[in-house]
Design a protein around this motif. Sequence first.
Motif, PDB file in Angstrom:
ATOM      1  N   LEU A 178       0.805  -1.081   0.063  1.00 29.09           N
ATOM      2  CA  LEU A 178      -0.082   0.123  -0.203  1.00 29.09           C
ATOM      3  C   LEU A 178       0.784   1.174  -0.086  1.00 29.09           C
ATOM      4  O   LEU A 178       0.532   2.203  -0.656  1.00 29.09           O
ATOM      5  N   ARG A 179       2.037   1.239   0.721  1.00 31.34           N
ATOM      6  CA  ARG A 179       2.700   2.359   0.693  1.00 31.34           C
ATOM      7  C   ARG A 179       3.327   2.467  -0.888  1.00 31.34           C
ATOM      8  O   ARG A 179       3.594   3.776  -1.266  1.00 31.34           O
ATOM      9  N   GLU A 180       3.491   1.604  -1.678  1.00 33.71           N
ATOM     10  CA  GLU A 180       4.021   1.718  -3.055  1.00 33.71           C
ATOM     11  C   GLU A 180       2.962   2.442  -3.870  1.00 33.71           C
ATOM     12  O   GLU A 180       3.239   3.152  -4.539  1.00 33.71           O
ATOM     13  N   MET A 181       1.719   1.821  -3.653  1.00 33.26           N
ATOM     14  CA  MET A 181       0.604   2.308  -4.096  1.00 33.26           C
ATOM     15  C   MET A 181       0.362   3.658  -4.063  1.00 33.26           C
ATOM     16  O   MET A 181       0.192   4.407  -5.092  1.00 33.26           O
ATOM     17  N   MET A 182       0.561   4.068  -2.810  1.00 36.19           N
ATOM     18  CA  MET A 182       0.335   5.650  -2.639  1.00 36.19           C
ATOM     19  C   MET A 182       1.324   6.637  -3.283  1.00 36.19           C
ATOM     20  O   MET A 182       0.813   7.692  -3.634  1.00 36.19           O
TER      21      MET A 182
END
Length: 335
Positions: A178-182
């Motif tokens: 999710l960090r990468e997605m953001m």
Amino acid sequence: MTTSLDSPKQSNIIPFVPTGHFYFTRGIQAFKKRRFDAAVKWLKKAVEIDPEEPLYACQLSVIYTELGSYHAANQVLMDVLAKFGDEYVDCYYLMANNYAHLGLLNDAKKYADVYLSHQQDGEFKEAAEQLISMLDSLDEDEGEDEWAFDDEDDLLIYQETSFYHLEHEEWEEAIAVLREMMELFPEFTLAKHKYAYAMFMYGNEKEAIEIERTRLEEEPSNIHCHVNLATFYLEQGKEEEAAPHIDRLRNVFPMHEQQKLSVAETLARAGHYTEAVERFRLLKGKQVMQRRVYYKWYSIASYHTGNPSKALNLWEQGCQNFPKLSHEGGPWNSH
């Protein structure tokens, strides 16, 4: 008397050579019995043996859709269209339906429009029109263009990966994805809410609450914020802090199936079991019915509204799909 190898006796045995239709029939039988993995195996074999029969591939896509493998379903349908052209226009509607389940709303609307332009009186005419109407209402109500990305395939991969980790309560892995997605998709706001949820469940409760409170100040009507904050405070045993968020959700009836599920789950967590059951009954999307929380909280709400047989049936189905659920007691528990 010995028979010469050069003059063997003629065999009366006729070798059985399976045809594409044979595998297709086996696949349909497995599908009707809801043995989806077997159905996929048989249908893939049918397509392999008889690639010129588009019916086999289309049926395979239907099974993928039933499994929630919407991306795989659409790949099969794209192959059919590429090979057989507009003769199989129903593929456009099936693709639109799959994209809607994935949340790729722009593509869903595009392919629903294409279907109607080719098939004005087709089998899926009414369904396609309803889908377009729903998508238009989402645009009007939410006013968010969080799905509009040129690189939707990459986004889809991240969505499916994070979804898997969240469903299996692999919080650390989910946080990393999710960090990468953001970072890659800063306009995809849903990732931020999923990130806050994963952070809370991982133990970073203060940071997770702060993320949602800050977001709520910017968007007081954001459903995701109210769902998360209600969940966080309930998990902490802070019913008074959860109450205003729960009250807000009791008066919200979202269009999107994932949001409908989130509201139903939250109402069940809060002990509003009758209202929760009513919300669960409104759910129709196959994707939400494959969620662990669907089985868990629909089961709990059913049990506490005097329907123990339905509750046990839902719990058993949930345990089959998500073995970890079997360690959580049963529907008579409310946590």
